[in-house]
Design an enzyme around this catalytic site. Structure first.
Site, PDB file in Angstrom:
ATOM      1  N   ASP A 105      -7.103   7.027   8.070  1.00  0.00           N
ATOM      2  CA  ASP A 105      -6.126   7.026   6.973  1.00  0.00           C
ATOM      3  C   ASP A 105      -6.371   8.242   6.072  1.00  0.00           C
ATOM      4  O   ASP A 105      -7.516   8.512   5.688  1.00  0.00           O
ATOM      5  CB  ASP A 105      -6.314   5.717   6.179  1.00  0.00           C
ATOM      6  CG  ASP A 105      -5.193   5.457   5.193  1.00  0.00           C
ATOM      7  OD1 ASP A 105      -4.059   5.907   5.454  1.00  0.00           O
ATOM      8  OD2 ASP A 105      -5.448   4.774   4.175  1.00  0.00           O
ATOM      9  N   HIS A 106      -5.324   8.983   5.746  1.00  0.00           N
ATOM     10  CA  HIS A 106      -5.416  10.137   4.821  1.00  0.00           C
ATOM     11  C   HIS A 106      -6.487  11.150   5.218  1.00  0.00           C
ATOM     12  O   HIS A 106      -7.294  11.577   4.363  1.00  0.00           O
ATOM     13  CB  HIS A 106      -5.703   9.663   3.388  1.00  0.00           C
ATOM     14  CG  HIS A 106      -4.551   8.969   2.753  1.00  0.00           C
ATOM     15  ND1 HIS A 106      -3.433   9.606   2.302  1.00  0.00           N
ATOM     16  CD2 HIS A 106      -4.333   7.648   2.513  1.00  0.00           C
ATOM     17  CE1 HIS A 106      -2.579   8.730   1.801  1.00  0.00           C
ATOM     18  NE2 HIS A 106      -3.098   7.532   1.925  1.00  0.00           N
ATOM     19  N   ASP A 113      -3.193  14.166   6.147  1.00  0.00           N
ATOM     20  CA  ASP A 113      -2.574  14.172   4.828  1.00  0.00           C
ATOM     21  C   ASP A 113      -2.520  15.581   4.254  1.00  0.00           C
ATOM     22  O   ASP A 113      -3.480  16.077   3.666  1.00  0.00           O
ATOM     23  CB  ASP A 113      -3.353  13.249   3.881  1.00  0.00           C
ATOM     24  CG  ASP A 113      -2.625  13.075   2.561  1.00  0.00           C
ATOM     25  OD1 ASP A 113      -1.601  13.765   2.345  1.00  0.00           O
ATOM     26  OD2 ASP A 113      -3.066  12.251   1.750  1.00  0.00           O
ATOM     27  N   GLU A 147       2.415  12.548   5.715  1.00  0.00           N
ATOM     28  CA  GLU A 147       3.045  12.063   4.477  1.00  0.00           C
ATOM     29  C   GLU A 147       3.810  13.169   3.785  1.00  0.00           C
ATOM     30  O   GLU A 147       3.379  14.319   3.759  1.00  0.00           O
ATOM     31  CB  GLU A 147       1.949  11.529   3.545  1.00  0.00           C
ATOM     32  CG  GLU A 147       2.478  10.931   2.258  1.00  0.00           C
ATOM     33  CD  GLU A 147       1.362  10.197   1.507  1.00  0.00           C
ATOM     34  OE1 GLU A 147       1.027   9.081   1.924  1.00  0.00           O
ATOM     35  OE2 GLU A 147       0.843  10.756   0.536  1.00  0.00           O
ATOM     36  N   HIS A 151      -0.671   3.637  -5.402  1.00  0.00           N
ATOM     37  CA  HIS A 151      -1.941   3.179  -4.818  1.00  0.00           C
ATOM     38  C   HIS A 151      -2.620   2.266  -5.826  1.00  0.00           C
ATOM     39  O   HIS A 151      -2.840   2.645  -6.965  1.00  0.00           O
ATOM     40  CB  HIS A 151      -2.851   4.359  -4.467  1.00  0.00           C
ATOM     41  CG  HIS A 151      -2.509   4.996  -3.148  1.00  0.00           C
ATOM     42  ND1 HIS A 151      -2.388   6.352  -2.977  1.00  0.00           N
ATOM     43  CD2 HIS A 151      -2.261   4.450  -1.934  1.00  0.00           C
ATOM     44  CE1 HIS A 151      -2.086   6.609  -1.717  1.00  0.00           C
ATOM     45  NE2 HIS A 151      -2.003   5.473  -1.056  1.00  0.00           N
ATOM     46  N   GLY A 159       0.354   1.808  -0.116  1.00  0.00           N
ATOM     47  CA  GLY A 159       0.320   1.158  -1.430  1.00  0.00           C
ATOM     48  C   GLY A 159       1.119  -0.129  -1.476  1.00  0.00           C
ATOM     49  O   GLY A 159       1.756  -0.448  -2.487  1.00  0.00           O
ATOM     50  N   ASN A 189       0.771  -0.029   4.618  1.00  0.00           N
ATOM     51  CA  ASN A 189      -0.663   0.088   4.341  1.00  0.00           C
ATOM     52  C   ASN A 189      -0.970  -0.736   3.092  1.00  0.00           C
ATOM     53  O   ASN A 189      -0.361  -0.509   2.035  1.00  0.00           O
ATOM     54  CB  ASN A 189      -1.032   1.539   4.013  1.00  0.00           C
ATOM     55  CG  ASN A 189      -1.052   2.427   5.231  1.00  0.00           C
ATOM     56  OD1 ASN A 189      -0.460   2.112   6.259  1.00  0.00           O
ATOM     57  ND2 ASN A 189      -1.718   3.563   5.110  1.00  0.00           N
ATOM     58  N   ASP A 211      -4.384  -2.437   0.875  1.00  0.00           N
ATOM     59  CA  ASP A 211      -5.836  -2.561   0.762  1.00  0.00           C
ATOM     60  C   ASP A 211      -6.240  -3.409  -0.441  1.00  0.00           C
ATOM     61  O   ASP A 211      -6.982  -4.382  -0.306  1.00  0.00           O
ATOM     62  CB  ASP A 211      -6.461  -1.155   0.658  1.00  0.00           C
ATOM     63  CG  ASP A 211      -7.974  -1.229   0.511  1.00  0.00           C
ATOM     64  OD1 ASP A 211      -8.590  -1.997   1.271  1.00  0.00           O
ATOM     65  OD2 ASP A 211      -8.529  -0.551  -0.364  1.00  0.00           O
ATOM     66  N   THR A 212      -5.720  -3.066  -1.617  1.00  0.00           N
ATOM     67  CA  THR A 212      -6.214  -3.696  -2.855  1.00  0.00           C
ATOM     68  C   THR A 212      -6.114  -5.222  -2.813  1.00  0.00           C
ATOM     69  O   THR A 212      -7.078  -5.920  -3.177  1.00  0.00           O
ATOM     70  CB  THR A 212      -5.435  -3.139  -4.072  1.00  0.00           C
ATOM     71  OG1 THR A 212      -5.518  -1.704  -4.032  1.00  0.00           O
ATOM     72  CG2 THR A 212      -6.019  -3.625  -5.368  1.00  0.00           C
TER      73      THR A 212
HETATM   74  P1  13P Z   1      -3.105  -0.331  -1.876  1.00  0.00           P
HETATM   75  O1  13P Z   1      -4.560  -0.431  -2.141  1.00  0.00           O
HETATM   76  O2  13P Z   1      -2.303  -0.019  -3.070  1.00  0.00           O
HETATM   77  O3  13P Z   1      -2.586  -1.506  -1.104  1.00  0.00           O
HETATM   78  O4  13P Z   1      -2.889   0.965  -0.937  1.00  0.00           O
HETATM   79  C1  13P Z   1      -3.616   1.096   0.250  1.00  0.00           C
HETATM   80  C2  13P Z   1      -3.176   2.284   1.016  1.00  0.00           C
HETATM   81  O5  13P Z   1      -2.076   2.771   0.852  1.00  0.00           O
HETATM   82  C3  13P Z   1      -4.093   2.851   2.004  1.00  0.00           C
HETATM   83  O6  13P Z   1      -3.520   3.960   2.639  1.00  0.00           O
END
Ligand code: 13P
Length: 285
Positions: A81-82, A102, A132, A175, A205, A226, A228-229
């Protein structure tokens, strides 16, 4: 088992759902994402993201993820990722199934030029590339969204000239999770980009985005999210609950975090519509 990401996302696009792409942070979170894929009978992208690389190193993160994935029948794409320039080539050498390069911070022409080069090399090894276009702010940042959204004409040119397999766009997402009401997704912008770009779209995000907006984004052309949080918070809450009852072994707390993260991931897979699509013969209880 690992699979080709392009085929997975193509299948998602044909059938009108999206695939979740979630970040691993240690062995327990890697297991949580893998077990959620088994439990939901869903394909999944297991992402090696920006936080883990300085913490663990790219090779160790990849090898640990691969070890967990190899023990599973679930359809999993190990994805960088990125990735910055040097790291994407290291990821190709290591054997990642999919990479995101990225270059979104670069001037447009340089983003095209460098992304095209990454695509040439990755495709020689059969590895799909996500890139992106547009800018994604961190939660809480005050921004002028018109200067952040992906430009429709640029998206068309970018995909035609680089040959990327997936395009991540900026359409109102951030994000992290906003403390105040989040900016609604720019569904019309997603539709406009989808109309001129032949590849599936990706939204980063995706934590904290209301369910109805996620469904609208899928209808508009997004087939990879995507997030994560939200999952990290589920893991943290499980650990905190164990520790609030007094001192406990780290393993007891991490096991509860892992189990909460499995549940939170299965919820995302149900929302994205990918649950039940993998055709697994052995579904984890
Ligand atoms: P969030 O943590 O906002 O869900 O974003 C995660 C993300 O975009 C990883 O590429």
């Amino acid at each position: 088992m690992t699979v080709n990401g392009t085929d997975l996302v193509r299948r998602a696009r044909e059938s009108g759902y999206a695939i979740g792409a979630f970040n691993m942070h240690n062995v327990e979170t890697t297991q949580a994402l893998t077990w959620a894929a088994e439990k939901a009978d869903a394909p999944v992208y297991l992402q090696v993201g920006r936080a883990i690389v300085p913490h663990m190193g790219l090779r160790a993160a990849y090898e640990m993820t691969r070890r967990v994935v190899d023990e599973s029948d679930a359809e999993i794409v190990i994805h960088l990722d990125h990735g910055p320039w040097d790291e994407v080539f290291e990821a190709i050498r290591l054997g990642f199934d999919s990479i995101m390069y990225d270059g979104a911070h670069l001037p447009f022409e340089e983003n095209i030029r460098t992304t095209r080069r990454v695509v040439e090399v990755a495709h020689e090894f059969g590895i799909p590339v996500e890139a992106e276009l547009g800018k994604i702010p961190d939660a809480g940042e005050e921004v002028d969204w018109d200067t952040y959204y992906t430009d429709v004409a640029e998206a068309e040119r970018f995909v035609a000239e680089t040959g990327v397999d997936l395009l991540a766009i900026s359409a109102g997402i951030v994000h992290g999770v906003s403390a105040s009401a989040p900016q609604p997704l720019a569904i019309e912008r997603i539709e406009q980009i989808q109309a001129v770009v032949p590849v599936p779209l990706v939204l980063h995000g995706a934590s904290g985005v209301p369910d109805d907006e996620i469904r609208a984004a899928i209808r508009a052309g997004v087939h990879k999210f995507n997030a994560d949080t939200d999952l990290r918070h589920a893991f943290r809450d499980g650990m905190l609950d164990v520790w609030s009852s007094g001192d406990q072994q780290l393993e007891t707390a991490m096991a509860e975090g892992r189990s909460r993260m499995v549940e939170a991931t299965v919820e995302k897979m149900n929302l994205y519509g990918c649950a039940g699509t993998a055709g697994l013969s052995t579904v984890r209880a």
